[in-house]
Design a protein around this motif. Structure first.
Motif, mmCIF file in Angstrom:
data_model
loop_
_atom_site.group_PDB
_atom_site.id
_atom_site.type_symbol
_atom_site.label_atom_id
_atom_site.label_comp_id
_atom_site.label_asym_id
_atom_site.label_seq_id
_atom_site.Cartn_x
_atom_site.Cartn_y
_atom_site.Cartn_z
ATOM 1 N N VAL A 139 -2.101 -15.358 9.257
ATOM 2 C CA VAL A 139 -2.202 -15.971 8.031
ATOM 3 C C VAL A 139 -0.993 -16.079 7.058
ATOM 4 O O VAL A 139 -0.767 -17.181 6.727
ATOM 5 N N LEU A 140 -0.368 -14.855 6.703
ATOM 6 C CA LEU A 140 0.818 -14.989 6.107
ATOM 7 C C LEU A 140 1.801 -15.817 6.533
ATOM 8 O O LEU A 140 2.632 -16.170 5.710
ATOM 9 N N GLU A 141 2.082 -15.650 7.949
ATOM 10 C CA GLU A 141 3.344 -16.326 8.542
ATOM 11 C C GLU A 141 3.168 -17.939 8.165
ATOM 12 O O GLU A 141 4.195 -18.723 8.202
ATOM 13 N N ARG A 142 2.003 -18.443 8.060
ATOM 14 C CA ARG A 142 1.653 -19.952 7.640
ATOM 15 C C ARG A 142 1.983 -20.227 6.322
ATOM 16 O O ARG A 142 1.818 -21.304 5.759
ATOM 17 N N VAL A 167 5.308 -16.949 1.128
ATOM 18 C CA VAL A 167 4.947 -15.694 1.386
ATOM 19 C C VAL A 167 5.952 -15.092 2.518
ATOM 20 O O VAL A 167 6.174 -15.663 3.556
ATOM 21 N N ASP A 168 6.819 -13.983 2.049
ATOM 22 C CA ASP A 168 7.859 -13.437 2.968
ATOM 23 C C ASP A 168 7.253 -12.073 3.348
ATOM 24 O O ASP A 168 8.080 -11.075 2.712
ATOM 25 N N MET A 169 6.109 -11.755 3.985
ATOM 26 C CA MET A 169 5.906 -10.492 4.072
ATOM 27 C C MET A 169 5.017 -10.236 5.423
ATOM 28 O O MET A 169 4.277 -11.446 5.861
ATOM 29 N N LYS A 170 4.902 -9.162 6.024
ATOM 30 C CA LYS A 170 3.858 -9.093 7.110
ATOM 31 C C LYS A 170 3.192 -7.715 6.812
ATOM 32 O O LYS A 170 3.393 -6.796 5.819
ATOM 33 N N VAL A 171 2.033 -7.716 7.156
ATOM 34 C CA VAL A 171 0.842 -6.514 7.034
ATOM 35 C C VAL A 171 0.802 -5.717 8.036
ATOM 36 O O VAL A 171 0.755 -6.367 9.382
ATOM 37 N N THR A 172 1.004 -4.279 7.866
ATOM 38 C CA THR A 172 0.875 -3.532 9.045
ATOM 39 C C THR A 172 -0.346 -2.624 9.199
ATOM 40 O O THR A 172 -0.930 -2.847 8.133
ATOM 41 N N GLU A 173 -0.779 -2.314 10.303
ATOM 42 C CA GLU A 173 -1.691 -1.361 10.523
ATOM 43 C C GLU A 173 -1.645 -0.166 9.581
ATOM 44 O O GLU A 173 -2.802 0.028 9.054
ATOM 45 N N ALA A 174 -0.475 0.394 9.101
ATOM 46 C CA ALA A 174 -0.750 1.362 7.954
ATOM 47 C C ALA A 174 -0.862 0.865 6.580
ATOM 48 O O ALA A 174 -1.686 1.599 6.001
ATOM 49 N N ASP A 175 -0.644 -0.511 6.535
ATOM 50 C CA ASP A 175 -0.889 -0.976 5.221
ATOM 51 C C ASP A 175 -2.391 -1.151 5.143
ATOM 52 O O ASP A 175 -2.854 -1.224 3.801
ATOM 53 N N ILE A 176 -3.056 -1.569 6.242
ATOM 54 C CA ILE A 176 -4.618 -1.824 6.240
ATOM 55 C C ILE A 176 -5.209 -0.354 6.073
ATOM 56 O O ILE A 176 -6.111 -0.431 5.223
ATOM 57 N N LYS A 177 -4.866 0.513 6.714
ATOM 58 C CA LYS A 177 -5.297 1.865 6.681
ATOM 59 C C LYS A 177 -5.314 2.348 5.302
ATOM 60 O O LYS A 177 -6.266 3.147 4.719
ATOM 61 N N SER A 178 -4.265 1.979 4.494
ATOM 62 C CA SER A 178 -4.082 2.375 3.135
ATOM 63 C C SER A 178 -5.009 1.943 2.209
ATOM 64 O O SER A 178 -5.295 2.785 0.984
ATOM 65 N N VAL A 179 -5.706 1.058 2.570
ATOM 66 C CA VAL A 179 -6.603 0.323 1.559
ATOM 67 C C VAL A 179 -7.905 0.187 1.949
ATOM 68 O O VAL A 179 -8.833 -0.268 1.353
ATOM 69 N N MET A 180 -8.345 0.717 3.181
ATOM 70 C CA MET A 180 -9.592 0.813 3.986
ATOM 71 C C MET A 180 -10.348 1.656 2.982
ATOM 72 O O MET A 180 -10.098 2.547 2.153
ATOM 73 N N GLY A 181 -11.574 0.921 2.609
ATOM 74 C CA GLY A 181 -12.646 1.539 1.757
ATOM 75 C C GLY A 181 -12.483 0.790 0.352
ATOM 76 O O GLY A 181 -13.279 0.984 -0.386
ATOM 77 N N MET A 182 -11.544 0.071 -0.131
ATOM 78 C CA MET A 182 -11.443 -0.409 -1.585
ATOM 79 C C MET A 182 -12.111 -1.610 -1.484
ATOM 80 O O MET A 182 -11.938 -2.426 -0.418
ATOM 81 N N PRO A 183 -12.630 -2.176 -2.525
ATOM 82 C CA PRO A 183 -13.284 -3.452 -2.720
ATOM 83 C C PRO A 183 -12.027 -4.515 -2.267
ATOM 84 O O PRO A 183 -10.956 -4.281 -2.686
ATOM 85 N N LEU A 191 -1.915 -5.415 -2.395
ATOM 86 C CA LEU A 191 -1.026 -5.817 -1.323
ATOM 87 C C LEU A 191 -0.374 -7.239 -1.737
ATOM 88 O O LEU A 191 0.787 -7.515 -1.309
ATOM 89 N N PHE A 192 -1.009 -7.882 -2.755
ATOM 90 C CA PHE A 192 -0.419 -9.138 -3.139
ATOM 91 C C PHE A 192 -0.217 -9.160 -4.500
ATOM 92 O O PHE A 192 -0.078 -10.465 -5.115
ATOM 93 N N GLY A 193 0.106 -8.079 -5.181
ATOM 94 C CA GLY A 193 0.329 -7.982 -6.610
ATOM 95 C C GLY A 193 1.436 -8.726 -7.183
ATOM 96 O O GLY A 193 1.517 -8.823 -8.534
ATOM 97 N N ALA A 194 2.541 -9.238 -6.388
ATOM 98 C CA ALA A 194 3.629 -9.938 -6.780
ATOM 99 C C ALA A 194 3.269 -11.271 -6.984
ATOM 100 O O ALA A 194 3.919 -11.694 -7.677
ATOM 101 N N TYR A 195 1.885 -11.688 -6.950
ATOM 102 C CA TYR A 195 1.774 -13.151 -6.862
ATOM 103 C C TYR A 195 0.798 -13.449 -7.973
ATOM 104 O O TYR A 195 0.189 -12.363 -8.775
#
Length: 208
Positions: A28-31, A35-51, A59-63
């Motif tokens: 999605v982000l590549e399109r 946006v010039d970023m990629k989301v890694t598996e580690a990124d996703i695991k770091s937010v698992m369980g959050m609303p 993850l997108f706080g710069a926007y």
């Protein structure tokens, strides 16, 4: 531990979808031209369980707030499609254990995910027949503890345990006034619990 109903968390409890979630979000982000970023598996695991709104902020706080909402919605929608086709990593013993538990307990799922995520999981594995009801943050826009209470009231649940893997899951169970079983193989540690399982199959010994 004798309880009439079991309510399950998703990520870190029933499956690990982080790698495929990251893959879908990166598509999605590549399109996105801005946006010039990629989301890694580690990124996703770091937010698992959050609303989802908290994940968007992290993850997108710069926007801008509007752009954050657009991005998280686009990622979540495509994620649901992707997982319905590709699934995730189901923890060992989940299908057999769920099938057995459904004969003696009412089973439910409450997650902090977007609407459609739980359905994608159930559709991919054909697990819909085992669960009586589901609820998520995308449906209620309230905390997981409040969502658990809503599900309990809707289904007349008075005696239950919540099965989850992080402290937030434990806190949510306590908020709802029910017992908590820690899935210690998942993503986090927990200070307070009524029982602990190191494999999903151990749940049979805990509740039966």
């Amino acid at each position: 531990m004798k309880v009439e109903s079991l309510i399950f968390d998703m990520d870190g409890t029933l499956w690990d979808s982080a790698a495929n979630v990251a893959a879908s979000w990166s598509e999605v982000l590549e399109r996105q031209a801005d946006v010039d970023m990629k989301v890694t598996e580690a990124d996703i695991k770091s937010v698992m369980g959050m609303p989802m709104d908290a994940i968007a902020d992290k993850l997108f706080g710069a926007y801008s707030e509007d752009r954050m909402t657009q991005l998280i919605d686009a990622c979540g929608d495509y994620e649901n499609e992707y997982l319905r086709e590709h699934g995730g990593v189901l923890y060992d013993g989940v299908e057999d254990t769920i099938a057995k538990l459904s004969g003696s307990h009412r089973l439910f799922i409450v997650s902090n995910c977007q609407s459609g995520y739980i359905e994608a999981f159930l559709d991919y594995y054909g697990f819909g027949k085992y669960f009586k009801d589901i609820l998520c943050w995308g449906d209620t826009k309230v905390s997981k503890g409040e969502s658990i209470k809503i599900l309990m009231e809707k289904n007349g649940i008075e005696d239950a345990a919540y099965v989850g893997d992080i402290q937030g899951d434990c806190d949510s169970a306590r908020f709802a006034g029910i017992k908590f079983i820690h899935a210690a193989y998942g993503f986090g540690s927990v200070k307070d619990k009524d029982a602990e399982i190191n494999t999903f199959a151990e749940l049979l010994d805990v509740v039966e």
